[in-house]
Design an enzyme around this catalytic site. Sequence first.
Site, mmCIF file in Angstrom:
data_model
loop_
_atom_site.group_PDB
_atom_site.id
_atom_site.type_symbol
_atom_site.label_atom_id
_atom_site.label_comp_id
_atom_site.label_asym_id
_atom_site.label_seq_id
_atom_site.Cartn_x
_atom_site.Cartn_y
_atom_site.Cartn_z
ATOM 1 N N ILE A 161 0.834 -1.197 0.000
ATOM 2 C CA ILE A 161 0.000 0.000 0.000
ATOM 3 C C ILE A 161 0.872 1.251 0.000
ATOM 4 C CG2 ILE A 161 -1.669 1.337 1.330
ATOM 5 C CD1 ILE A 161 -2.855 -1.338 2.286
ATOM 6 N N ILE A 241 -4.176 6.011 7.344
ATOM 7 C CA ILE A 241 -5.072 5.014 6.757
ATOM 8 C C ILE A 241 -4.785 3.627 7.321
ATOM 9 C CG2 ILE A 241 -5.368 6.297 4.602
ATOM 10 C CD1 ILE A 241 -3.405 4.058 3.398
ATOM 11 N N ARG A 243 -4.320 2.086 11.208
ATOM 12 C CA ARG A 243 -5.219 1.777 12.312
ATOM 13 C C ARG A 243 -5.171 2.935 13.300
ATOM 14 N NH1 ARG A 243 -6.744 -1.612 9.309
ATOM 15 N NH2 ARG A 243 -7.103 -3.846 9.704
ATOM 16 N N GLU A 272 -13.908 2.972 16.745
ATOM 17 C CA GLU A 272 -14.658 3.337 15.548
ATOM 18 C C GLU A 272 -16.116 2.918 15.720
ATOM 19 O OE1 GLU A 272 -10.982 2.926 12.335
ATOM 20 O OE2 GLU A 272 -12.559 1.395 12.388
ATOM 21 N N HIS A 291 -13.491 4.709 8.007
ATOM 22 C CA HIS A 291 -12.755 3.488 7.661
ATOM 23 C C HIS A 291 -13.284 2.902 6.345
ATOM 24 C CE1 HIS A 291 -10.216 0.092 9.630
ATOM 25 N NE2 HIS A 291 -10.009 0.159 8.323
#
Length: 327
Positions: A161, A241, A243, A272, A291
């Site tokens: 990523i 992006i 946690r 969250e 998220h």
Amino acid sequence: MEEEKTWALVSELGGEFGYLEELSDILKQHFHLVSHRDLLRNPALYGPKIQVLLIWKYFPAAEPSLLRLLPSLKVVASGGVGIDHLDVPFINSLGVKVANTPGVVSNASADLAMGLLLASARKVLEGHQIAVDPKTINLPQSLMGVEVTGSTVGIVGMGEIGYKIAQRSKGFEMKILYHNRTRRCVADERAVGASYCQSLEELLRRSDFVVIAVRLTPATVGLIGHTELSLMKPTATLVNISRGQVVVQDALVEALQSGGIRAAALDVTHPEPLPRDHPLLSLPNVLITPHIGINTYDTARAIVQRMVANAVAAVKGRPVPNEVKLQ
């Protein structure tokens, strides 16, 4: 053929928190599906039949109390790359394999990272609110953002990523720094024009945008705290992006309120969602999304297809393509 299908446990089908119909249809091609609610209503009927636990958006949680209801379970197939919600050693001790879906989430996650970076830099949300406000008569000239092109981005975590974020950053002519446990090969660095920072501290001092793309592990919990935020430029933006637990949120609130950093753009928080009175929700220099890093139809479809492939392989006793094996 129906009778030959394997029984699989899912969170729920349809509804706001369940699988979309298109994704449910993919699963139904391969499995008899049992919702978590139906299992709990009749564990004696469904529990012994279930061989596959399919986890989507962390649900149903693979807690010991649930696993004890599934004596025939062969595999926990989780969607996404993170495994911080799974006690892999415990699950393996039950003779159950664990699999995730790396790779297929990378493009969508990298796209969102750049979207958050751009939206924060150019104050897109604030601009939208002004543009649609019924009271708006004149457009303000004071809504000024910061330049992205030519700025310096520091990427913390240069896995798949992170590397895709670097590829996108190159398109914006950004200077790219990165910090990772292991340095990537020279060819990878040259392909995106990235420079390796031996220390996280160096990256934080030099970056206009700091993008966090690490996995959550004991080593990365609290990775960005008071000390790290104090090293960042007061004009810098933090993009997370990965946690929520990677960033010490109290320290982030303090840095944002005091002007220690310019802004934060977050796709992840802890918990969250945040409590509705959490200070991050009311700060004008914070952009938060719920998220949604992997939330595209193409990516969701690819994740479910990978979950199916992993689960089918485990049930049939074949090598599991994306089995999680801890070092």
